[in-house]
Design a protein around this motif. Structure first.
Motif, mmCIF file in Angstrom:
data_model
loop_
_atom_site.group_PDB
_atom_site.id
_atom_site.type_symbol
_atom_site.label_atom_id
_atom_site.label_comp_id
_atom_site.label_asym_id
_atom_site.label_seq_id
_atom_site.Cartn_x
_atom_site.Cartn_y
_atom_site.Cartn_z
ATOM 1 N N MET A 1 57.054 40.477 36.956
ATOM 2 C CA MET A 1 56.118 39.689 37.173
ATOM 3 C C MET A 1 54.969 39.872 36.571
ATOM 4 O O MET A 1 54.223 40.898 36.816
ATOM 5 C CB MET A 1 56.017 39.319 38.877
ATOM 6 C CG MET A 1 55.384 37.981 38.951
ATOM 7 S SD MET A 1 54.985 37.557 40.851
ATOM 8 C CE MET A 1 56.706 37.294 41.143
ATOM 9 N N ASN A 2 54.233 39.161 35.915
ATOM 10 C CA ASN A 2 53.154 39.583 35.042
ATOM 11 C C ASN A 2 51.927 38.984 36.118
ATOM 12 O O ASN A 2 52.004 38.480 37.029
ATOM 13 C CB ASN A 2 53.040 38.951 33.611
ATOM 14 C CG ASN A 2 52.979 37.262 33.745
ATOM 15 O OD1 ASN A 2 52.923 36.603 34.874
ATOM 16 N ND2 ASN A 2 53.211 36.599 32.460
ATOM 17 N N LYS A 3 50.973 39.336 35.635
ATOM 18 C CA LYS A 3 49.544 39.185 36.448
ATOM 19 C C LYS A 3 49.142 37.733 36.565
ATOM 20 O O LYS A 3 48.752 37.335 37.576
ATOM 21 C CB LYS A 3 48.292 39.913 35.567
ATOM 22 C CG LYS A 3 47.124 40.085 36.393
ATOM 23 C CD LYS A 3 46.149 41.129 36.239
ATOM 24 C CE LYS A 3 44.872 41.032 36.874
ATOM 25 N NZ LYS A 3 44.898 41.861 38.034
ATOM 26 N N GLU A 4 49.580 36.963 35.459
ATOM 27 C CA GLU A 4 49.220 35.354 35.821
ATOM 28 C C GLU A 4 50.137 34.788 36.706
ATOM 29 O O GLU A 4 49.619 34.077 37.509
ATOM 30 C CB GLU A 4 49.458 34.891 34.220
ATOM 31 C CG GLU A 4 48.371 35.120 33.178
ATOM 32 C CD GLU A 4 48.880 34.671 32.002
ATOM 33 O OE1 GLU A 4 49.416 33.728 32.003
ATOM 34 O OE2 GLU A 4 47.887 34.861 31.155
ATOM 35 N N GLU A 6 51.142 36.434 39.588
ATOM 36 C CA GLU A 6 50.694 36.746 40.825
ATOM 37 C C GLU A 6 49.399 36.205 40.963
ATOM 38 O O GLU A 6 49.334 35.912 42.203
ATOM 39 C CB GLU A 6 50.262 38.463 40.631
ATOM 40 C CG GLU A 6 51.825 39.476 40.540
ATOM 41 C CD GLU A 6 51.291 40.765 40.508
ATOM 42 O OE1 GLU A 6 50.171 41.266 40.479
ATOM 43 O OE2 GLU A 6 52.167 41.420 39.983
ATOM 44 N N VAL A 7 48.642 35.974 40.148
ATOM 45 C CA VAL A 7 47.479 35.208 40.448
ATOM 46 C C VAL A 7 47.605 33.566 40.865
ATOM 47 O O VAL A 7 47.225 33.212 41.820
ATOM 48 C CB VAL A 7 46.263 35.214 39.304
ATOM 49 C CG1 VAL A 7 45.291 34.326 39.487
ATOM 50 C CG2 VAL A 7 46.065 36.732 38.967
ATOM 51 N N ALA A 8 48.628 33.082 40.266
ATOM 52 C CA ALA A 8 48.979 31.738 40.599
ATOM 53 C C ALA A 8 49.535 31.638 41.982
ATOM 54 O O ALA A 8 49.301 30.891 42.848
ATOM 55 C CB ALA A 8 49.950 31.118 39.342
ATOM 56 N N LYS A 9 50.569 32.603 42.080
ATOM 57 C CA LYS A 9 50.971 32.736 43.537
ATOM 58 C C LYS A 9 49.989 32.684 44.598
ATOM 59 O O LYS A 9 50.059 32.176 45.573
ATOM 60 C CB LYS A 9 52.028 33.722 43.521
ATOM 61 C CG LYS A 9 52.593 33.879 44.883
ATOM 62 C CD LYS A 9 53.756 34.952 45.023
ATOM 63 C CE LYS A 9 54.338 35.162 46.365
ATOM 64 N NZ LYS A 9 55.218 36.435 46.206
ATOM 65 N N LEU A 10 49.038 33.723 44.184
ATOM 66 C CA LEU A 10 47.948 34.011 45.287
ATOM 67 C C LEU A 10 47.227 32.737 45.679
ATOM 68 O O LEU A 10 46.981 32.166 46.673
ATOM 69 C CB LEU A 10 46.912 35.062 44.881
ATOM 70 C CG LEU A 10 45.682 35.221 45.582
ATOM 71 C CD1 LEU A 10 46.151 35.985 46.832
ATOM 72 C CD2 LEU A 10 44.766 36.026 44.838
ATOM 73 N N TYR A 11 46.727 31.894 44.280
ATOM 74 C CA TYR A 11 45.908 30.774 44.690
ATOM 75 C C TYR A 11 47.003 29.558 45.432
ATOM 76 O O TYR A 11 46.468 28.794 45.994
ATOM 77 C CB TYR A 11 45.683 29.968 43.331
ATOM 78 C CG TYR A 11 44.201 30.807 42.771
ATOM 79 C CD1 TYR A 11 43.210 30.504 43.513
ATOM 80 C CD2 TYR A 11 44.389 31.697 42.041
ATOM 81 C CE1 TYR A 11 41.754 30.905 42.906
ATOM 82 C CE2 TYR A 11 43.126 32.268 41.520
ATOM 83 C CZ TYR A 11 42.055 32.046 41.936
ATOM 84 O OH TYR A 11 40.687 32.684 41.691
ATOM 85 N N ARG A 12 48.348 29.346 45.189
ATOM 86 C CA ARG A 12 49.108 28.423 45.864
ATOM 87 C C ARG A 12 49.115 28.914 47.405
ATOM 88 O O ARG A 12 48.944 28.010 48.140
ATOM 89 C CB ARG A 12 50.344 28.656 45.415
ATOM 90 C CG ARG A 12 50.900 27.816 44.281
ATOM 91 C CD ARG A 12 52.149 27.704 43.859
ATOM 92 N NE ARG A 12 52.957 28.698 43.761
ATOM 93 C CZ ARG A 12 52.919 29.532 42.613
ATOM 94 N NH1 ARG A 12 52.552 29.017 41.438
ATOM 95 N NH2 ARG A 12 53.677 30.530 42.291
#
Length: 65
Positions: A1-4, A6-12
């Motif tokens: 899983m790339n950083k983008e 992970e960030v998208a998952k965090l914001y969700r």
């Protein structure tokens, strides 16, 4: 899983938590606010003592030639 991803998952996840908090009844929100105010009042003397202790102990020395 790339950083983008992970960030998208965090914001969700953050958005889901925000939506859950928004659905809580106002009485529950007021109860939480009241508990926080009580905690702040209980900690006020401790915070004041710590602030005084810290400001008393700080000494700034400036070296000059």
């Amino acid at each position: 899983m790339n950083k983008e991803d992970e960030v998208a998952k965090l914001y969700r996840q953050m958005e889901d938590r925000r939506k859950l908090r928004a659905k809580r009844p106002i009485s529950e929100k007021l109860a939480v606010a009241e508990r926080l105010r009580d905690l702040q009042k209980a900690l006020a003397p401790i915070r004041a003592a710590n602030k005084k202790r810290v400001t008393d102990d700080v000494e700034i020395r400036i070296k000059t030639r």
